[in-house]
Design a protein around this motif. Structure first.
Motif, mmCIF file in Angstrom:
data_model
loop_
_atom_site.group_PDB
_atom_site.id
_atom_site.type_symbol
_atom_site.label_atom_id
_atom_site.label_comp_id
_atom_site.label_asym_id
_atom_site.label_seq_id
_atom_site.Cartn_x
_atom_site.Cartn_y
_atom_site.Cartn_z
ATOM 1 N N SER A 152 82.041 53.712 46.905
ATOM 2 C CA SER A 152 82.113 55.029 46.096
ATOM 3 C C SER A 152 81.570 54.774 44.558
ATOM 4 C CB SER A 152 83.554 55.741 45.879
ATOM 5 O OG SER A 152 84.169 54.788 45.629
ATOM 6 N N ASP A 153 81.847 53.471 44.091
ATOM 7 C CA ASP A 153 81.389 52.988 43.019
ATOM 8 C C ASP A 153 79.906 52.482 42.788
ATOM 9 O OD1 ASP A 153 83.936 53.096 42.001
ATOM 10 O OD2 ASP A 153 84.183 50.958 42.243
ATOM 11 N N VAL A 154 79.042 52.285 43.744
ATOM 12 C CA VAL A 154 77.765 52.025 43.676
ATOM 13 C C VAL A 154 76.930 52.894 44.513
ATOM 14 C CG1 VAL A 154 78.177 49.634 43.091
ATOM 15 C CG2 VAL A 154 78.330 50.471 45.495
ATOM 16 N N GLU A 155 75.763 53.093 44.200
ATOM 17 C CA GLU A 155 74.818 53.807 45.111
ATOM 18 C C GLU A 155 74.438 52.992 46.126
ATOM 19 O OE1 GLU A 155 70.509 55.673 44.289
ATOM 20 O OE2 GLU A 155 72.033 55.378 42.626
ATOM 21 N N VAL A 156 74.623 53.237 47.871
ATOM 22 C CA VAL A 156 74.311 52.281 48.704
ATOM 23 C C VAL A 156 73.119 52.837 49.442
ATOM 24 C CG1 VAL A 156 75.222 51.354 50.639
ATOM 25 C CG2 VAL A 156 76.843 51.762 48.858
ATOM 26 N N LEU A 157 72.152 52.149 49.360
ATOM 27 C CA LEU A 157 70.825 52.703 50.210
ATOM 28 C C LEU A 157 70.950 51.881 51.496
ATOM 29 C CD1 LEU A 157 68.239 52.246 47.456
ATOM 30 C CD2 LEU A 157 69.611 54.434 48.228
ATOM 31 N N ASP A 202 71.455 48.513 59.991
ATOM 32 C CA ASP A 202 72.927 47.803 60.161
ATOM 33 C C ASP A 202 73.011 46.430 59.207
ATOM 34 O OD1 ASP A 202 74.345 49.889 61.323
ATOM 35 O OD2 ASP A 202 74.417 48.829 63.399
ATOM 36 N N GLU A 203 71.918 46.017 59.515
ATOM 37 C CA GLU A 203 71.830 44.681 59.092
ATOM 38 C C GLU A 203 71.612 44.491 57.458
ATOM 39 O OE1 GLU A 203 70.415 45.022 62.301
ATOM 40 O OE2 GLU A 203 72.436 44.202 62.781
ATOM 41 N N PHE A 204 71.026 45.691 56.821
ATOM 42 C CA PHE A 204 70.470 45.552 55.783
ATOM 43 C C PHE A 204 70.790 46.710 54.767
ATOM 44 C CE2 PHE A 204 65.848 45.459 53.781
ATOM 45 C CZ PHE A 204 66.387 45.001 52.342
ATOM 46 N N ARG A 205 71.427 46.278 53.778
ATOM 47 C CA ARG A 205 71.512 47.491 52.642
ATOM 48 C C ARG A 205 71.361 47.081 51.319
ATOM 49 N NH1 ARG A 205 77.464 49.307 54.174
ATOM 50 N NH2 ARG A 205 76.516 49.280 55.994
ATOM 51 N N VAL A 206 71.084 48.012 50.432
ATOM 52 C CA VAL A 206 70.556 47.764 49.141
ATOM 53 C C VAL A 206 71.826 48.614 48.327
ATOM 54 C CG1 VAL A 206 69.284 48.065 47.277
ATOM 55 C CG2 VAL A 206 68.311 47.619 49.720
ATOM 56 N N LEU A 207 72.298 47.926 47.435
ATOM 57 C CA LEU A 207 73.357 48.448 46.548
ATOM 58 C C LEU A 207 72.862 48.431 45.073
ATOM 59 C CD1 LEU A 207 76.535 46.541 47.412
ATOM 60 C CD2 LEU A 207 75.449 48.276 48.603
ATOM 61 N N VAL A 208 72.982 49.735 44.541
ATOM 62 C CA VAL A 208 72.466 49.966 43.115
ATOM 63 C C VAL A 208 73.576 50.479 42.293
ATOM 64 C CG1 VAL A 208 70.566 50.979 41.856
ATOM 65 C CG2 VAL A 208 70.298 50.756 44.368
ATOM 66 N N ASP A 209 73.678 49.751 41.104
ATOM 67 C CA ASP A 209 74.466 50.285 40.174
ATOM 68 C C ASP A 209 73.885 50.754 38.880
ATOM 69 O OD1 ASP A 209 77.244 50.619 39.332
ATOM 70 O OD2 ASP A 209 77.795 48.812 38.967
ATOM 71 N N SER A 252 72.386 46.717 37.970
ATOM 72 C CA SER A 252 72.492 45.420 38.908
ATOM 73 C C SER A 252 71.995 46.284 40.351
ATOM 74 C CB SER A 252 73.741 45.016 39.170
ATOM 75 O OG SER A 252 74.798 45.931 38.854
ATOM 76 N N LEU A 253 71.387 45.139 40.981
ATOM 77 C CA LEU A 253 70.915 45.645 42.254
ATOM 78 C C LEU A 253 71.186 44.328 43.181
ATOM 79 C CD1 LEU A 253 67.397 47.296 43.006
ATOM 80 C CD2 LEU A 253 67.986 44.906 43.942
ATOM 81 N N PHE A 254 71.756 44.729 44.461
ATOM 82 C CA PHE A 254 72.297 43.614 45.326
ATOM 83 C C PHE A 254 71.353 44.128 46.619
ATOM 84 C CE2 PHE A 254 75.734 44.603 42.687
ATOM 85 C CZ PHE A 254 76.365 43.269 42.439
ATOM 86 N N LEU A 255 71.298 43.045 47.321
ATOM 87 C CA LEU A 255 70.810 43.125 48.821
ATOM 88 C C LEU A 255 71.787 42.537 49.711
ATOM 89 C CD1 LEU A 255 66.991 42.028 48.724
ATOM 90 C CD2 LEU A 255 67.839 44.117 48.771
ATOM 91 N N LEU A 256 72.190 43.492 50.636
ATOM 92 C CA LEU A 256 73.362 42.794 51.475
ATOM 93 C C LEU A 256 72.814 42.757 52.915
ATOM 94 C CD1 LEU A 256 76.463 44.726 50.765
ATOM 95 C CD2 LEU A 256 76.093 42.286 50.247
ATOM 96 N N PHE A 257 72.791 41.232 53.432
ATOM 97 C CA PHE A 257 72.507 41.193 54.865
ATOM 98 C C PHE A 257 73.614 40.822 55.770
ATOM 99 C CE2 PHE A 257 68.598 39.858 52.720
ATOM 100 C CZ PHE A 257 67.731 40.643 53.321
ATOM 101 N N ARG A 258 73.827 41.841 56.965
ATOM 102 C CA ARG A 258 74.920 41.213 57.729
ATOM 103 C C ARG A 258 74.225 40.042 58.822
ATOM 104 N NH1 ARG A 258 77.469 45.382 61.628
ATOM 105 N NH2 ARG A 258 75.858 44.374 63.144
ATOM 106 N N LYS A 259 75.055 39.154 58.750
ATOM 107 C CA LYS A 259 74.509 37.920 59.803
ATOM 108 C C LYS A 259 74.356 38.519 61.238
ATOM 109 C CE LYS A 259 75.316 33.748 57.542
ATOM 110 N NZ LYS A 259 76.094 32.475 57.617
ATOM 111 N N SER A 260 73.199 38.435 61.856
ATOM 112 C CA SER A 260 73.209 38.863 63.171
ATOM 113 C C SER A 260 73.694 37.415 64.106
ATOM 114 C CB SER A 260 71.804 39.220 63.422
ATOM 115 O OG SER A 260 70.719 38.139 63.388
ATOM 116 N N GLU A 261 73.475 37.722 65.369
ATOM 117 C CA GLU A 261 73.935 36.366 66.256
ATOM 118 C C GLU A 261 72.788 35.341 65.880
ATOM 119 O OE1 GLU A 261 76.057 36.436 69.426
ATOM 120 O OE2 GLU A 261 77.228 37.305 67.695
#
Ligand code: ADP
Length: 423
Positions: free
Chosen positions: A5-10, A14-21, A30-39
């Protein structure tokens, strides 16, 4: 961690999202790239090795000088291909459940019909698939199973396995060699040498021994697969003794004097010294119970069941269409009706029906030629249900007991004991 709720989540996938503050004026801070590790990207090799050393670290310092022997069980058909010169993996590990259907036609063309290797997840299919991809350093490559590889880190002699792990790569434990149809293939040079489970391979490597304070004569022994180690834990050592695992599915394992194989029912045998561990797995089991009742409800309702009374309800509890053992019928539909008004009666009917399937499974093994079952130990989440044990005793006409030890690690420790005694 972040609070959505604190950040804008694009979200992109499932593996990849961008967070923008942004700041109060909406300017990007700020801008974060998040990757969920796949197998694919999980570094299994590193995590298994780290876990092995953290487990050694966990052995209390005062006990370390007393450790005479070490063995390890691993997941069956989890396969690692290494360079024998450097010990480095040549490919990411093939996990136990990974299927290599690309290799299946070739494997089927060389192996006898219905052989254990004729399944996309077999170790041999993984090897052939790697070979066909044109993996690098083919001439110096060696294949190990998960437990072989972990044990190798401890003893340092590359290329040793046990006949339980090697079954799914095509090893024949009855004649104690790889069959000719396999040895004539170019990739047979990768196959490890094979010993009995719990055979001493060598001493613990000196650098590890001195680092952790293990004794000089501490031996490292061949291991086995997870499910065999869990059987060994129950200490069912005589022919006719069996273990039923009542987990998500129902799996039975019976110690027999003779080897039974029947691909129609998915029945095959592992060697255990001079005996055979015959196994089969049904699709029925606790997963269906969990769809209908919580574990707390299971306990409460079971309290009100009279196990001496036979339930007239005749179900075939399955999660989905299809059964393999003790009835080979890919079209079999789940049967859980009629549902009586009383949940106690309903549960009684389900538990009794699963017990009938278990009885049928042991009857089938006998019909296929296995040693007659005499006593059943029980493992898995369903083993704690005393009422079910009594129902099963009545339906099976056999003594049924909860196994005191069911952890695979306990079975691996018994193998280590065997290795220490024969050293
Ligand atoms: P797995 O490791 O195969 O996922 P477990 O051995 O942990 O399964 O057992 C879990 C199963 O045990 C669940 O499916 C659940 O329905 C069943 N279970 C849990 N408690 C009871 C109980 N009191 N009676 C019967 N079954 C139970």
């Amino acid at each position: 961690t972040y609070v959505e709720s604190d950040v804008e989540v694009l979200r992109y996938s499932d593996e990849f999202r961008v967070l923008v503050d942004r700041d109060i004026q909406g300017k990007l801070t700020s801008l974060f790239l998040l990757f969920r590790k796949s197998e694919e990207t999980i570094d299994w090799i590193r995590s298994w090795k780290t876990t092995l050393f953290s487990l050694l670290e966990d052995v209390p310092v005062n006990l370390r000088p007393l450790i005479a022997s070490i063995s390890i069980d691993g997941t069956s058909a989890t396969t690692i291909i290494l360079d024998s010169n450097t010990g480095e993996p040549l490919w990411r590990p093939f996990l136990y459940n990974e299927s290599c259907p690309d290799a299946l036609p070739m494997v089927k063309s060389i192996a006898p019909a219905n052989h254990t290797v004729c399944s996309g997840t077999s170790t041999l299919c993984k090897l052939v698939s790697w070979w066909n991809i044109g993996g690098a350093n083919k001439t110096s490559a060696v294949l190990l199973h998960q437990s072989d590889w972990l044990l190798w880190i401890l003893h340092g002699k590359l290329g040793v396995s046990d006949y339980n792990n090697a079954l799914k790569v095509g090893y024949d434990p009855e004649v104690e060699s790889y069959p000719l149809w396999l040895l004539s293939q170019p990739y047979s040079q990768l196959l490890p040498s094979v010993k009995a489970p719990g055979a001493s391979i060598g001493f613990l490597k000196e650098d590890i021994r001195t680092k952790f304070g293990f004794p000089k004569d501490c031996v490292v022994c061949t291991g086995t697969t997870d499910s065999i180690a869990a059987f060994l834990a129950a200490r069912a050592t005589e022919p006719g003794k069996a273990v039923t695992s009542l987990g998500s599915t129902l799996a039975i394992k019976l110690l027999s004097t003779n080897r039974i194989e029947d691909a129609r029912f998915g029945v095959y045998s592992h060697r255990l010294d001079d005996k055979w561990l015959v196994g089969g797995a049904s699709n029925t089991g606790g997963a269906v119970l969990r769809q209908i009742f919580t574990d707390e409800q299971l306990e409460k309702l079971s309290d009100h069941i009279n196990p001496m009374e036979a339930s007239p309800l005749d179900y075939y509890p399955l999660q989905a269409v299809g059964e393999r053992f003790p009835v080979a019928d890919p079209e079999m539909a789940p049967r859980l009706h009629p549902r009586p008004q009383s949940d106690v009666e309903y549960l009684h009917g389900i538990l009794e029906s699963i017990a009938r399937i278990e009885a049928k499974a042991y009857r089938l093994l006998k019909d296929l030629g296995a040693t007659q079952v005499e006593e059943v130990f029980t493992a898995g989440g369903g083993a704690k249900n005393e009422k079910w044990i009594r129902i099963r005793e009545r339906v099976l006409g056999l003594p049924v007991r909860r196994a005191i030890q069911t952890e695979a690690a306990y079975g691996a420790a018994l193998l280590a004991l065997k290795g220490a005694q024969h050293n």
